[in-house]
Design a protein around this motif. Sequence first.
Motif, short mmCIF file in Angstrom:
data_model
loop_
_atom_site.label_atom_id
_atom_site.label_comp_id
_atom_site.label_asym_id
_atom_site.label_seq_id
_atom_site.Cartn_x
_atom_site.Cartn_y
_atom_site.Cartn_z
N ALA A 1 -3.76 -47.22 -42.21
CA ALA A 1 -2.96 -48.39 -42.51
C ALA A 1 -3.36 -49.65 -41.82
O ALA A 1 -3.05 -49.61 -40.56
CB ALA A 1 -1.61 -48.15 -42.42
N ASP B 1 -0.18 -51.25 -40.28
CA ASP B 1 0.61 -50.56 -39.02
C ASP B 1 -0.39 -51.30 -37.74
O ASP B 1 0.18 -51.61 -36.63
CB ASP B 1 0.15 -49.24 -38.84
CG ASP B 1 1.16 -48.76 -39.99
OD1 ASP B 1 2.04 -49.39 -40.32
OD2 ASP B 1 0.95 -47.32 -40.24
N GLN C 1 -1.91 -50.59 -49.61
CA GLN C 1 -0.68 -51.40 -49.09
C GLN C 1 -1.26 -52.89 -48.55
O GLN C 1 -0.73 -53.98 -48.93
CB GLN C 1 0.00 -50.80 -47.96
CG GLN C 1 0.90 -51.31 -47.31
CD GLN C 1 1.69 -50.72 -46.20
OE1 GLN C 1 0.87 -50.39 -45.35
NE2 GLN C 1 2.89 -50.39 -46.05
N THR D 1 10.53 -54.77 -48.97
CA THR D 1 10.29 -53.18 -48.45
C THR D 1 9.31 -52.35 -49.08
O THR D 1 8.53 -51.83 -48.41
CB THR D 1 11.75 -52.56 -48.24
OG1 THR D 1 12.56 -53.66 -47.84
CG2 THR D 1 11.77 -51.51 -47.59
N GLY E 1 6.21 -53.18 -47.71
CA GLY E 1 5.67 -52.99 -46.21
C GLY E 1 6.31 -54.11 -45.49
O GLY E 1 5.92 -54.11 -44.07
#
Length: 338
Positions: free
Chosen positions: A24, A27, A235, A283, A286
């Motif tokens: 990700a 992240d 994402q 949301t 992400g």
Amino acid sequence: MQTKLVALAATAILGLTAVSAQAAILDDVKAKGYVQCGVTGGVPGFSAPDANNVWTGIEVDFCRAMAAAIFNDADAVRYTSLTSQERFTALSAGEIDVLSRTTTWTMSRDTQLGISFVGTMFYDGQGFMVRKADGIASALDLSGAAICIESGTTTELNAADYFAANNMEFNTVVFVDQDEVVKAYEDGRCDVYTTDSSALAAERSKFANPDDHIILPEIISKEPLGPVVRAGDTQWFNIARWTYFALLEAEELGVTSANVDEMLGSDNPAIKRLLGVEGDFGTPLGVTKDWAYQIIKLVGNYAETYDRNVGPSTPIGLERGLNALWKDGGIQYAPPIR
Ligand SMILES: N[C@@H](CCC(=O)N[C@@H](CS)C(=O)NCC(=O)O)C(=O)O
């Protein structure tokens, strides 16, 4: 035994693929606290550092908009200056999180390099610049002329196609670095400078005597320029893509950095959705519910970034043309937020 080893190896490979597909980027970006944005060495209006080393431009604004959506802070961006040849390797190697650098969306790039084009921030086309004093009126008069080109670009390929298609002698002087290309043209080592026509306008604005140079009328290619991310992280791709769409949607709905707070009270359901007043589209992406509010508040809508960086009132002086919204006769179009 051999079958078992093959099976093990296959599992390992599949396992790795699964891990990399899940890696990700969001992240990682959140953990480090900034978006690493790949830009040019300096094309005014697109991505260029000013005297204080502050990067500006429509491509810089795209990275700032992503940072606004993720961190509520448009300054949470670091820049990596890349040549045309370096850009895709830097992206696939993970040195940057997003490439926002005068990059044309082509099929081979989109399907063979492990990268994904997000959209077209700027519809462009390739043109030719010559010295006015040379009295050249058309690109069809350029047979045998020395042409300065940057390597690793679609520019090289399009020019070769154009000269071959018109039975003209193709004579190039190729450089890796844009500054070298421009210097060679300015020093008279080449008769012609060819690249995306927006960049020709940008470079001409930096010349000592811009009026000594003209851009020929022929536009020989389609150059849809847009941001690019590594393939396989849906994402991250979606955050980039919907950042671009939010800039367009805000323009379409008349929401600007100046009126966005007032617009929080609007009765228009589309504005309510865009700003996170009704529903939550952030949301699932992400980010937060007010992701688009942050983009608009901190960076502005598409028209604002266009006008302040490359528009008619800047030294680059580009009309909106194809880059106008679909409702104004252009082809910039965002799918609905609902
Ligand atoms: N859009 C073309 C050309 C891209 C390109 O590199 N353009 C030059 C034109 S000015 C540039 O951005 N140079 C900046 C640099 O090398 O720093 C492509 O994607 O291949």
